[in-house]
Design a protein around this motif. Structure first.
Motif, PDB file in Angstrom:
ATOM      1  N   ARG A  40       0.824  -1.200   0.000  1.00 33.96           N
ATOM      2  CA  ARG A  40       0.000   0.000   0.000  1.00 33.96           C
ATOM      3  C   ARG A  40       0.863   1.257   0.000  1.00 33.96           C
ATOM      4  NH1 ARG A  40      -5.590   0.588   3.378  1.00 33.96           N
ATOM      5  NH2 ARG A  40      -6.448   2.267   2.133  1.00 33.96           N
ATOM      6  N   LYS A  41       2.008   1.171   0.645  1.00 36.35           N
ATOM      7  CA  LYS A  41       2.905   2.317   0.681  1.00 36.35           C
ATOM      8  C   LYS A  41       3.606   2.445  -0.659  1.00 36.35           C
ATOM      9  CE  LYS A  41       3.751   1.689   5.622  1.00 36.35           C
ATOM     10  NZ  LYS A  41       4.771   1.423   6.666  1.00 36.35           N
ATOM     11  N   ALA A  42       3.942   3.692  -1.007  1.00 32.19           N
ATOM     12  CA  ALA A  42       4.639   3.933  -2.273  1.00 32.19           C
ATOM     13  C   ALA A  42       5.999   3.251  -2.254  1.00 32.19           C
ATOM     14  CB  ALA A  42       4.801   5.436  -2.496  1.00 32.19           C
ATOM     15  N   GLU A  43       6.300   2.508  -3.299  1.00 32.42           N
ATOM     16  CA  GLU A  43       7.557   1.788  -3.383  1.00 32.42           C
ATOM     17  C   GLU A  43       8.500   2.471  -4.370  1.00 32.42           C
ATOM     18  OE1 GLU A  43       8.417  -0.703  -1.631  1.00 32.42           O
ATOM     19  OE2 GLU A  43       6.539  -1.354  -0.707  1.00 32.42           O
ATOM     20  N   ALA A  44       9.772   2.367  -4.119  1.00 33.64           N
ATOM     21  CA  ALA A  44      10.760   2.884  -5.058  1.00 33.64           C
ATOM     22  C   ALA A  44      10.770   2.013  -6.314  1.00 33.64           C
ATOM     23  CB  ALA A  44      12.144   2.886  -4.410  1.00 33.64           C
ATOM     24  N   ALA A  45      11.279   2.578  -7.404  1.00 36.67           N
ATOM     25  CA  ALA A  45      11.335   1.828  -8.656  1.00 36.67           C
ATOM     26  C   ALA A  45      12.134   0.541  -8.468  1.00 36.67           C
ATOM     27  CB  ALA A  45      11.972   2.687  -9.741  1.00 36.67           C
ATOM     28  N   ARG A  46      11.620  -0.560  -9.005  1.00 43.05           N
ATOM     29  CA  ARG A  46      12.271  -1.864  -8.877  1.00 43.05           C
ATOM     30  C   ARG A  46      12.741  -2.272 -10.276  1.00 43.05           C
ATOM     31  NH1 ARG A  46      10.611  -4.024  -3.937  1.00 43.05           N
ATOM     32  NH2 ARG A  46       8.882  -2.930  -2.959  1.00 43.05           N
ATOM     33  N   GLN A  47      14.007  -2.189 -10.512  1.00 41.69           N
ATOM     34  CA  GLN A  47      14.538  -2.401 -11.859  1.00 41.69           C
ATOM     35  C   GLN A  47      14.782  -3.883 -12.158  1.00 41.69           C
ATOM     36  OE1 GLN A  47      14.803   0.033 -14.081  1.00 41.69           O
ATOM     37  NE2 GLN A  47      14.071   1.539 -12.610  1.00 41.69           N
ATOM     38  N   PHE A  48      14.077  -4.400 -13.147  1.00 44.28           N
ATOM     39  CA  PHE A  48      14.355  -5.717 -13.703  1.00 44.28           C
ATOM     40  C   PHE A  48      15.039  -5.511 -15.051  1.00 44.28           C
ATOM     41  CE2 PHE A  48      11.205  -7.051 -10.655  1.00 44.28           C
ATOM     42  CZ  PHE A  48      11.524  -8.368 -10.366  1.00 44.28           C
ATOM     43  N   LEU A  49      15.830  -6.477 -15.473  1.00 39.83           N
ATOM     44  CA  LEU A  49      16.491  -6.386 -16.768  1.00 39.83           C
ATOM     45  C   LEU A  49      16.540  -7.751 -17.440  1.00 39.83           C
ATOM     46  CD1 LEU A  49      19.681  -7.610 -16.622  1.00 39.83           C
ATOM     47  CD2 LEU A  49      19.880  -5.667 -15.079  1.00 39.83           C
ATOM     48  N   ILE A  50      16.633  -7.731 -18.758  1.00 41.47           N
ATOM     49  CA  ILE A  50      16.838  -8.942 -19.550  1.00 41.47           C
ATOM     50  C   ILE A  50      18.297  -8.938 -19.979  1.00 41.47           C
ATOM     51  CG2 ILE A  50      16.201 -10.205 -21.634  1.00 41.47           C
ATOM     52  CD1 ILE A  50      13.479  -8.877 -21.534  1.00 41.47           C
ATOM     53  N   PRO A  51      19.107  -9.897 -19.555  1.00 42.28           N
ATOM     54  CA  PRO A  51      20.517  -9.920 -19.947  1.00 42.28           C
ATOM     55  C   PRO A  51      20.666  -9.990 -21.466  1.00 42.28           C
ATOM     56  CG  PRO A  51      20.101 -11.474 -18.167  1.00 42.28           C
ATOM     57  CD  PRO A  51      18.767 -11.011 -18.657  1.00 42.28           C
ATOM     58  N   PRO A  52      21.629  -9.279 -22.022  1.00 43.37           N
ATOM     59  CA  PRO A  52      21.859  -9.349 -23.475  1.00 43.37           C
ATOM     60  C   PRO A  52      22.086 -10.796 -23.926  1.00 43.37           C
ATOM     61  CG  PRO A  52      23.128  -7.573 -22.496  1.00 43.37           C
ATOM     62  CD  PRO A  52      22.549  -8.348 -21.355  1.00 43.37           C
ATOM     63  N   GLY A  53      21.434 -11.177 -24.990  1.00 44.32           N
ATOM     64  CA  GLY A  53      21.570 -12.528 -25.507  1.00 44.32           C
ATOM     65  C   GLY A  53      20.647 -13.534 -24.855  1.00 44.32           C
ATOM     66  N   SER A  54      19.882 -13.102 -23.849  1.00 44.24           N
ATOM     67  CA  SER A  54      18.984 -14.030 -23.156  1.00 44.24           C
ATOM     68  C   SER A  54      17.743 -14.346 -23.975  1.00 44.24           C
ATOM     69  CB  SER A  54      18.575 -13.440 -21.802  1.00 44.24           C
ATOM     70  OG  SER A  54      17.504 -14.160 -21.230  1.00 44.24           O
ATOM     71  N   ALA A  55      17.211 -13.357 -24.697  1.00 44.30           N
ATOM     72  CA  ALA A  55      15.983 -13.565 -25.470  1.00 44.30           C
ATOM     73  C   ALA A  55      16.279 -14.346 -26.743  1.00 44.30           C
ATOM     74  CB  ALA A  55      15.341 -12.225 -25.814  1.00 44.30           C
ATOM     75  N   SER A  56      15.449 -15.354 -27.005  1.00 40.37           N
ATOM     76  CA  SER A  56      15.630 -16.164 -28.206  1.00 40.37           C
ATOM     77  C   SER A  56      14.287 -16.723 -28.654  1.00 40.37           C
ATOM     78  CB  SER A  56      16.608 -17.319 -27.942  1.00 40.37           C
ATOM     79  OG  SER A  56      16.095 -18.172 -26.934  1.00 40.37           O
ATOM     80  N   VAL A  57      14.207 -17.069 -29.936  1.00 37.90           N
ATOM     81  CA  VAL A  57      13.000 -17.676 -30.503  1.00 37.90           C
ATOM     82  C   VAL A  57      13.259 -19.164 -30.669  1.00 37.90           C
ATOM     83  CG1 VAL A  57      11.361 -17.664 -32.409  1.00 37.90           C
ATOM     84  CG2 VAL A  57      12.503 -15.540 -31.740  1.00 37.90           C
ATOM     85  N   ASP A  58      12.412 -20.002 -30.067  1.00 42.10           N
ATOM     86  CA  ASP A  58      12.632 -21.444 -30.160  1.00 42.10           C
ATOM     87  C   ASP A  58      12.012 -22.015 -31.431  1.00 42.10           C
ATOM     88  OD1 ASP A  58       9.901 -21.681 -29.701  1.00 42.10           O
ATOM     89  OD2 ASP A  58      10.126 -22.155 -27.583  1.00 42.10           O
ATOM     90  N   SER A  59      12.089 -23.330 -31.563  1.00 42.22           N
ATOM     91  CA  SER A  59      11.610 -23.989 -32.782  1.00 42.22           C
ATOM     92  C   SER A  59      10.099 -23.890 -32.973  1.00 42.22           C
ATOM     93  CB  SER A  59      12.024 -25.466 -32.764  1.00 42.22           C
ATOM     94  OG  SER A  59      11.500 -26.120 -31.608  1.00 42.22           O
ATOM     95  N   SER A  60       9.378 -23.644 -31.887  1.00 44.02           N
ATOM     96  CA  SER A  60       7.922 -23.509 -31.984  1.00 44.02           C
ATOM     97  C   SER A  60       7.490 -22.088 -32.294  1.00 44.02           C
ATOM     98  CB  SER A  60       7.269 -23.972 -30.675  1.00 44.02           C
ATOM     99  OG  SER A  60       7.623 -23.102 -29.608  1.00 44.02           O
TER     100      SER A  60
END
Length: 245
Positions: A40-60
């Motif tokens: 309920r209390k205001a939260e500071a920004a919570r930074q998530f990131l995707i590591p470079p090279g992590s995203a990929s398209v699979d065979s499906s």
């Protein structure tokens, strides 16, 4: 007219008396629920990131990626799928869930015929103009939906790596955005020890009023019923028992 006014006065008095007779102790407030107090209390920004090279398209034809960072350092798995209807579905789950995979309503959320997702180059016409520099530098990825007949869907999805953001673009404009302000938060499963440690450092106004007991139900009076068969006491009753005779 006078009788009508009297009738209204009686109704008003009756409603006021009914409202005044409500036992507020039967209702849980945000202060009595740890989850509500935390968020309920205001939260500071919570930074998530995707590591470079992590995203990929699979065979499906589905996109997968890992998310790191956030307030607790719990890794998440991102899955992006496309469907023949032109729709996209993005899912975020714990990579290593504490209690196994979370329950999902598989009998309600059915998978329609799927389509292939294709990563686009920065020069592709479907890439929004504002994202071209980020795609060219590898700071973002854009995916188009390719149907079985070879046609493309009406929209594309962009994934920004750091900080993590996602958006659905139609005709070059964002129509749906995820985490545009960098405040994405994921409530992960917590071990008992983790909760106890948090309670130990919690300020007095956030102390565990249940004494670490497991809640299995709530009675009609709004008080918790514990797994050991005992029941929560009102604050006034607990203070009376604790007071010296």
């Amino acid at each position: 007219a006078e009788s009508s006014m009297r009738a209204r006065a009686v109704v008003f008095v009756g409603l006021f008396a009914a409202a005044s007779a409500v036992d507020h102790a039967k209702f849980r407030t945000c202060e009595k629920t740890s989850f509500c107090r935390r968020h309920r209390k205001a939260e500071a920004a919570r930074q998530f990131l995707i590591p470079p090279g992590s995203a990929s398209v699979d065979s499906s034809g589905r996109v997968s990626a890992q998310l790191h960072g956030g307030p607790h350092g719990v890794p998440l798995t991102l899955e992006l799928a496309g469907f023949e209807s032109g729709a996209f579905r993005l899912r975020l789950t714990e990579t290593k869930p504490l209690h196994g995979p979370r329950w999902e309503p598989d009998d309600i959320l059915m998978d329609p015929p799927s389509a292939q997702l294709v990563a686009l180059e920065a020069s592709a016409a479907a890439v929004p103009e504002a994202l071209r520099p980020s795609v060219a530098s590898g700071e973002a990825s854009v995916y188009a939906l390719r149907r079985s007949d070879g046609s493309d869907g009406p929209g594309v999805v962009s994934l920004q790596l750091h900080p993590f953001r996602a958006a659905l673009h139609v005709a070059g404009e964002p129509v749906v955005e995820l985490n545009p302000e960098g405040k994405f938060y994921f409530e992960h499963h917590r071990a008992k020890g983790e909760g106890a440690a948090a309670a130990a450092v919690a300020p007095p106004d956030e102390a565990d009023v249940h004494g670490g007991k497991t809640i299995v139900d709530y009675g009609e009076d709004g008080l918790a019923v514990y797994s050991d068969g005992t029941k929560q006491q009102r604050a006034s009753e607990a203070e009376a028992e604790a007071a010296p005779a």
